[in-house]
Design a protein around this motif. Structure first.
Motif, PDB file in Angstrom:
ATOM      1  N   SER A 130      61.548   7.160  11.772  1.00  0.00           N
ATOM      2  CA  SER A 130      60.210   7.138  11.270  1.00  0.00           C
ATOM      3  C   SER A 130      59.389   8.465  11.959  1.00  0.00           C
ATOM      4  O   SER A 130      59.816   8.711  12.983  1.00  0.00           O
ATOM      5  N   LEU A 160      65.492   5.944   7.870  1.00  0.00           N
ATOM      6  CA  LEU A 160      65.687   5.213   8.834  1.00  0.00           C
ATOM      7  C   LEU A 160      64.787   5.712  10.091  1.00  0.00           C
ATOM      8  O   LEU A 160      64.294   4.891  10.873  1.00  0.00           O
ATOM      9  N   GLU A 199      69.863   1.353  16.141  1.00  0.00           N
ATOM     10  CA  GLU A 199      70.561   0.985  14.842  1.00  0.00           C
ATOM     11  C   GLU A 199      71.677   1.319  15.029  1.00  0.00           C
ATOM     12  O   GLU A 199      72.337   2.002  15.788  1.00  0.00           O
ATOM     13  N   ARG A 225      63.275   1.668  17.425  1.00  0.00           N
ATOM     14  CA  ARG A 225      63.441   2.251  16.004  1.00  0.00           C
ATOM     15  C   ARG A 225      63.691   3.914  16.118  1.00  0.00           C
ATOM     16  O   ARG A 225      63.187   4.549  17.126  1.00  0.00           O
ATOM     17  N   SER A 226      64.444   4.515  15.400  1.00  0.00           N
ATOM     18  CA  SER A 226      64.804   6.016  15.407  1.00  0.00           C
ATOM     19  C   SER A 226      63.709   6.832  15.095  1.00  0.00           C
ATOM     20  O   SER A 226      62.905   6.339  14.034  1.00  0.00           O
ATOM     21  N   GLY A 264      67.121   5.732  18.174  1.00  0.00           N
ATOM     22  CA  GLY A 264      66.813   4.002  18.486  1.00  0.00           C
ATOM     23  C   GLY A 264      68.213   3.260  18.541  1.00  0.00           C
ATOM     24  O   GLY A 264      69.298   3.778  18.972  1.00  0.00           O
TER      25      GLY A 264
END
Length: 478
Positions: free
Chosen positions: A398, A396, A443, A407-408, A441
């Motif tokens: 990047s 998960l 999520e 995004r993480s 992030g």
């Protein structure tokens, strides 16, 4: 009685004369942050069509009403748009909103965070001047100061212990013209004592410029604690989606730009001395307290040309409208993961101001009541081999050099962002061979934790035996 006969007039009741009382002044309740991030500075567009969202104005230039208006705009005597390298209706809408969110008087948006730092500081510095900066900086800022500014004849010193006001005072020079620091440092998440450092700057007669990228105005507004100028990389949390580059300079109020050094020399002659471009007037003569902001826009940004495109301004403004919602989620998840990671046997240490173990914890409680940000440094026991395996095992997160995204993200600073620094410098910055930087992030935190747990298991498989969990347990038993 006929219809034409007038009725006798009746005596009117006598009413006491009431003294004139002014109506009570009803002061509007100040809007909250989330309301401001959606509505602040929403002035509409003259001659527009009632657009609810600031449209994208892609025109390079703008027509003048007549010759007199053209001359007045170029002289600064009339407001209006001339050329998009200087200002544009779309970028102006973003500037108004960001100035309101930071509590500043006005803002200037440019093409990147690096451009924002350059513009802000070149508006204050010239050859022979001295810049005093925190040692805990983004590496792009350090390189700009040590290499590029040096070519302009600007000297720089770095304060290693930026939490100690005395450390700042010791490095001041008669030629020091500005202090610079990050509100939250990258990657160690160290919190700046803004009030203390601004006190040092103001006692010397110079401003404090704060890079507020990692904190965002939702977590901290440095201008309220004594800073004079705030800069951001709008590419990060303000935009939030990894789709646009941008930067912003926000100017506060009250700094005496006409100040003089103890010897009597003007601290900022570029603002106070007459300019041929201004018809023999100075920026202070023409703009008063707004002199620095106008000089930065017209004499620095417009000439060096770090323009923010209207399309990118539109994307950043779209991101700003959800800033508080995203940052709140970032902070909750980062704090939970930092606490869990700190207790994991494969982890040697975690740097995040939410942790009681952090040297910045008390400052975070003072300055960051809404959260300590989403960037943390995690150092693995297995060193560089473990860090590489850890990063390559994540699904998960990047693997990229960016932060502040929904995004993480993850990166290995020692081999990327800090690769050109000496081992001693990396050690001082808290960047060890086994250190990874996480930008958490939005999520679900349970999914992020599961991803990290799998990667930690993989990292342990390449950890040298002497540093393995079994070895550590045996050492503890002994």
């Amino acid at each position: 009685m006929s219809a034409q006969t007038a009725l006798p007039s009746l005596p009117q009741p006598v009413r006491p004369v009431q003294p004139a009382v002014a109506p009570p002044v009803v002061r509007p309740r100040p809007y909250g942050f989330t309301t401001q991030q959606v509505h602040a500075g929403d002035a509409g567009v003259p001659g527009g069509h009632g657009d609810r969202v600031a449209p994208i104005h892609v025109s390079a230039g703008f027509r003048f009403e007549d010759s007199a208006s053209a001359a007045a705009r170029f002289s600064g005597e009339e407001d209006g748009f001339v050329y998009s390298r200087v200002a544009n209706p779309t970028t102006a809408a973003l500037e108004r909103r960001l100035a309101a969110l930071e509590g500043g008087t006005e803002a200037l948006v440019v093409g990147s965070g690096q451009a924002a730092i350059t513009t802000a500081l070149l508006g204050l510095l010239q050859a022979g001047d001295h810049l005093l900066a925190s040692d805990h900086l983004y590496e792009g800022s350090r390189g700009l100061f040590e290499e590029n500014f040096a070519r302009f004849g600007i000297e720089v010193d770095f304060v290693h212990d930026h939490a100690d006001p005395a450390a700042w005072r010791r490095l001041l020079r008669p030629t020091t013209r500005v202090l610079f620091a990050e509100s939250l440092s990258n990657p160690r998440n160290e919190v700046l004592d803004v009030a203390a450092v601004s006190g040092v700057a103001h006692a010397h007669g110079v401003p404090l410029v704060v890079d507020n990228t990692l904190a965002t105005p939702y977590l901290l507004r440095p201008l309220e604690h004594g800073a004079d100028v705030v800069v951001h990389s709008a590419s990060k949390f303000l935009s939030g989606h990894g789709t646009a580059l941008g930067g912003v300079v926000v100017v506060g109020t009250g700094f005496p730009w006409q100040g003089r050094a103890p010897g009597g020399d003007l601290l900022f002659p570029q603002l106070a001395e007459p300019s041929a471009v201004l018809g023999g007037r100075s920026w202070l003569d023409l703009h008063g307290e707004r002199a620095y902001a106008e000089h930065a826009r017209h004499a620095v940004a417009a000439r060096f040309g770090p323009v923010l495109s209207p399309f990118n301004a539109f994307l950043v403004q779209q991101g700003v409208e959800t800033l508080s919602l995203r940052v709140a989620q970032h902070c909750r998840s980062a704090a939970l993961l930092a606490s869990w990671l700190e207790r994991h046997p494969a982890v040697a240490g975690v740097d995040h101001a939410s942790l009681a173990s952090s040297p910045s914890h008390l400052r975070a409680r003072r300055y960051l009541p809404r959260g300590s940000g989403s960037v943390l440094a995690v150092t693995l026991r297995g060193g560089a081999p473990a860090a590489r395996r850890f990063i390559e095992s994540l699904q998960l997160f990047s693997h990229m050099t960016h932060l502040g995204d929904v995004r993480s993200l993850v990166v290995h600073p020692a081999s990327t962002t800090h690769a050109h620094r000496t081992p001693a410098q990396r050690e001082r910055a808290g960047v060890h061979p086994g250190t990874v930087r996480l930008s958490v992030g939005i999520e679900d935190v349970e999914d992020l934790q599961a991803d990290l747990r799998r990667a930690l298991v993989a990292a342990e498989l390449v950890t040298p035996h002497a540093d393995s969990l079994e070895g550590a347990a045996q050492d503890g038993a002994a």
